[in-house]
Design a protein around this motif. Sequence first.
Motif, PDB file in Angstrom:
ATOM      1  N   GLU A   1       7.668   4.697   7.922  1.00 17.73           N
ATOM      2  CA  GLU A   1       7.180   5.833   7.153  1.00 17.73           C
ATOM      3  C   GLU A   1       6.494   5.319   5.893  1.00 17.73           C
ATOM      4  N   VAL A   2       5.506   6.067   5.426  1.00 13.91           N
ATOM      5  CA  VAL A   2       4.811   5.721   4.196  1.00 13.91           C
ATOM      6  C   VAL A   2       4.763   6.946   3.286  1.00 13.91           C
ATOM      7  N   ALA A   3       4.656   6.708   2.001  1.00  9.55           N
ATOM      8  CA  ALA A   3       4.518   7.777   1.011  1.00  9.55           C
ATOM      9  C   ALA A   3       3.641   7.269  -0.119  1.00  9.55           C
ATOM     10  N   ALA A   4       2.776   8.132  -0.602  1.00 11.45           N
ATOM     11  CA  ALA A   4       1.924   7.798  -1.742  1.00 11.45           C
ATOM     12  C   ALA A   4       2.556   8.375  -3.006  1.00 11.45           C
ATOM     13  N   VAL A   5       2.734   7.528  -3.992  1.00 12.45           N
ATOM     14  CA  VAL A   5       3.201   7.938  -5.312  1.00 12.45           C
ATOM     15  C   VAL A   5       2.183   7.380  -6.310  1.00 12.45           C
TER      16      VAL A   5
END
Length: 68
Positions: free
Chosen positions: A30-34
């Motif tokens: 999984e990836v997430a942009a912060v």
Amino acid sequence: MTRKPYGEASPTPEWIKSSYSTDEGPDCVEVAAVPDQILVRDSKTPHGPRLAVAPTTWAKFLPYASGN
């Protein structure tokens, strides 16, 4: 690239599971942009370690990951 313990990351990133991952399969990324980072984690251990990379580094990596 940095590796951050769970408690140091953004409090509520929106995680997106890889289209190559399945609920039954062993490969769950999984990836997430912060702000200023792209986070990567194993969805089977959501409170475990995660990688943090700069958006420019992630953009350079994507063509290799997608095979294009």
